[in-house]
Design a protein around this motif. Structure first.
Motif, PDB file in Angstrom:
ATOM      1  N   UNK A  81       0.838  -1.192   0.000  1.00 20.15           N
ATOM      2  CA  UNK A  81       0.000   0.000   0.000  1.00 20.15           C
ATOM      3  C   UNK A  81       0.875   1.245   0.000  1.00 20.15           C
ATOM      4  N   UNK A  82       0.363   2.289  -0.611  1.00 16.97           N
ATOM      5  CA  UNK A  82       1.092   3.552  -0.627  1.00 16.97           C
ATOM      6  C   UNK A  82       0.809   4.370   0.628  1.00 16.97           C
ATOM      7  N   UNK A  83      -0.168   3.918   1.446  1.00 15.69           N
ATOM      8  CA  UNK A  83      -0.492   4.663   2.663  1.00 15.69           C
ATOM      9  C   UNK A  83      -1.149   3.759   3.687  1.00 15.69           C
ATOM     10  N   UNK A  84      -0.424   3.449   4.759  1.00 16.75           N
ATOM     11  CA  UNK A  84      -1.055   2.645   5.804  1.00 16.75           C
ATOM     12  C   UNK A  84      -2.164   3.443   6.491  1.00 16.75           C
ATOM     13  N   UNK A  85      -2.061   4.768   6.510  1.00 14.35           N
ATOM     14  CA  UNK A  85      -3.117   5.594   7.101  1.00 14.35           C
ATOM     15  C   UNK A  85      -4.430   5.441   6.344  1.00 14.35           C
ATOM     16  N   UNK A  86      -4.362   5.310   5.028  1.00 10.24           N
ATOM     17  CA  UNK A  86      -5.573   5.112   4.223  1.00 10.24           C
ATOM     18  C   UNK A  86      -6.027   3.651   4.248  1.00 10.24           C
ATOM     19  N   UNK A  87      -5.069   2.718   4.349  1.00 11.91           N
ATOM     20  CA  UNK A  87      -5.423   1.298   4.305  1.00 11.91           C
ATOM     21  C   UNK A  87      -6.085   0.809   5.595  1.00 11.91           C
ATOM     22  N   UNK A  88      -5.540   1.174   6.741  1.00 16.88           N
ATOM     23  CA  UNK A  88      -6.031   0.577   7.984  1.00 16.88           C
ATOM     24  C   UNK A  88      -7.486   0.890   8.314  1.00 16.88           C
ATOM     25  N   UNK A  89      -8.061   2.013   7.906  1.00 19.09           N
ATOM     26  CA  UNK A  89      -9.511   2.166   8.087  1.00 19.09           C
ATOM     27  C   UNK A  89     -10.325   1.155   7.242  1.00 19.09           C
ATOM     28  N   UNK A 112       4.777   1.206   0.571  1.00 10.76           N
ATOM     29  CA  UNK A 112       5.735   1.536  -0.483  1.00 10.76           C
ATOM     30  C   UNK A 112       5.548   2.981  -0.902  1.00 10.76           C
ATOM     31  N   UNK A 113       6.579   3.547  -1.465  1.00 13.27           N
ATOM     32  CA  UNK A 113       6.519   4.949  -1.876  1.00 13.27           C
ATOM     33  C   UNK A 113       5.488   5.162  -2.979  1.00 13.27           C
ATOM     34  N   UNK A 114       5.463   4.238  -3.925  1.00  9.30           N
ATOM     35  CA  UNK A 114       4.544   4.397  -5.050  1.00  9.30           C
ATOM     36  C   UNK A 114       4.230   3.044  -5.664  1.00  9.30           C
ATOM     37  N   UNK A 115       3.080   2.965  -6.282  1.00 13.70           N
ATOM     38  CA  UNK A 115       2.706   1.839  -7.132  1.00 13.70           C
ATOM     39  C   UNK A 115       2.461   2.420  -8.524  1.00 13.70           C
ATOM     40  N   UNK A 116       2.137   1.593  -9.477  1.00 17.84           N
ATOM     41  CA  UNK A 116       1.960   2.035 -10.857  1.00 17.84           C
ATOM     42  C   UNK A 116       0.862   3.096 -10.954  1.00 17.84           C
ATOM     43  N   UNK A 117       1.148   4.154 -11.641  1.00 19.31           N
ATOM     44  CA  UNK A 117       0.211   5.258 -11.915  1.00 19.31           C
ATOM     45  C   UNK A 117      -0.489   5.735 -10.639  1.00 19.31           C
ATOM     46  N   UNK A 118      -1.799   5.576 -10.559  1.00 21.32           N
ATOM     47  CA  UNK A 118      -2.600   6.108  -9.437  1.00 21.32           C
ATOM     48  C   UNK A 118      -2.986   5.045  -8.426  1.00 21.32           C
ATOM     49  N   UNK A 119      -2.357   3.875  -8.500  1.00 23.43           N
ATOM     50  CA  UNK A 119      -2.754   2.755  -7.642  1.00 23.43           C
ATOM     51  C   UNK A 119      -2.294   2.955  -6.202  1.00 23.43           C
ATOM     52  N   UNK A 120      -3.129   2.485  -5.253  1.00 24.15           N
ATOM     53  CA  UNK A 120      -2.865   2.652  -3.827  1.00 24.15           C
ATOM     54  C   UNK A 120      -2.665   1.327  -3.096  1.00 24.15           C
ATOM     55  N   UNK A 121      -3.091   0.212  -3.707  1.00 27.33           N
ATOM     56  CA  UNK A 121      -3.063  -1.089  -3.029  1.00 27.33           C
ATOM     57  C   UNK A 121      -2.784  -2.181  -4.051  1.00 27.33           C
TER      58      UNK A 121
END
Length: 129
Positions: A81-89, A112-121
């Protein structure tokens, strides 16, 4: 196929994973590439984390099913994930999917810092039968 879960502790149960899974007499193994919120036409989702998680799960289920495997036989699941703050909710939603499918998987969560394009997970699985 025979699987054995190794859990020296109980605390991981709330986190929807196990410490190790031993697999004996497996017929075959499926190594899935990371499945993310990519639509059928190949475009990456720019939606919120919850929406992307649901689409990534659907994509993973489709790959596993089309290969002739079952989600309940996922033995390894890496979550990027690019953001555990967004994932954990969204973790309860993730946990519901794990529970519904009776998955007992060794897992690692990576921010991770980034995933492909606009992906978050992204979900990367190993499945056996």
């Amino acid at each position: 196929m025979e699987t054995r879960v190794i859990n020296p502790w109980k605390w991981q149960d709330e986190r929807h994973y196990v410490q190790a899974v031993e697999v004996k007499q497996a017929q075959s193994t499926l190594y899935c590439a990371g499945q993310a919120a990519v639509h059928a036409d190949g475009t990456s989702s720019s939606a919120d984390m919850k929406t992307q998680l649901l689409l990534a799960i659907q994509n993973l289920e489709q790959v596993i099913s089309e290969a002739g495997y079952e989600c309940k036989n996922i033995v390894r699941l890496n979550v990027y994930t690019t953001s555990h703050e967004e994932f954990f909710p969204c973790f309860d939603l993730f946990g519901e999917w794990i529970t519904k499918n009776r998955i007992k998987q060794a897992a690692t969560f990576f921010e991770v810092k980034t995933l492909f394009e606009t992906l978050k997970i992204e979900l990367e699985a190993t499945v056996v039968k």
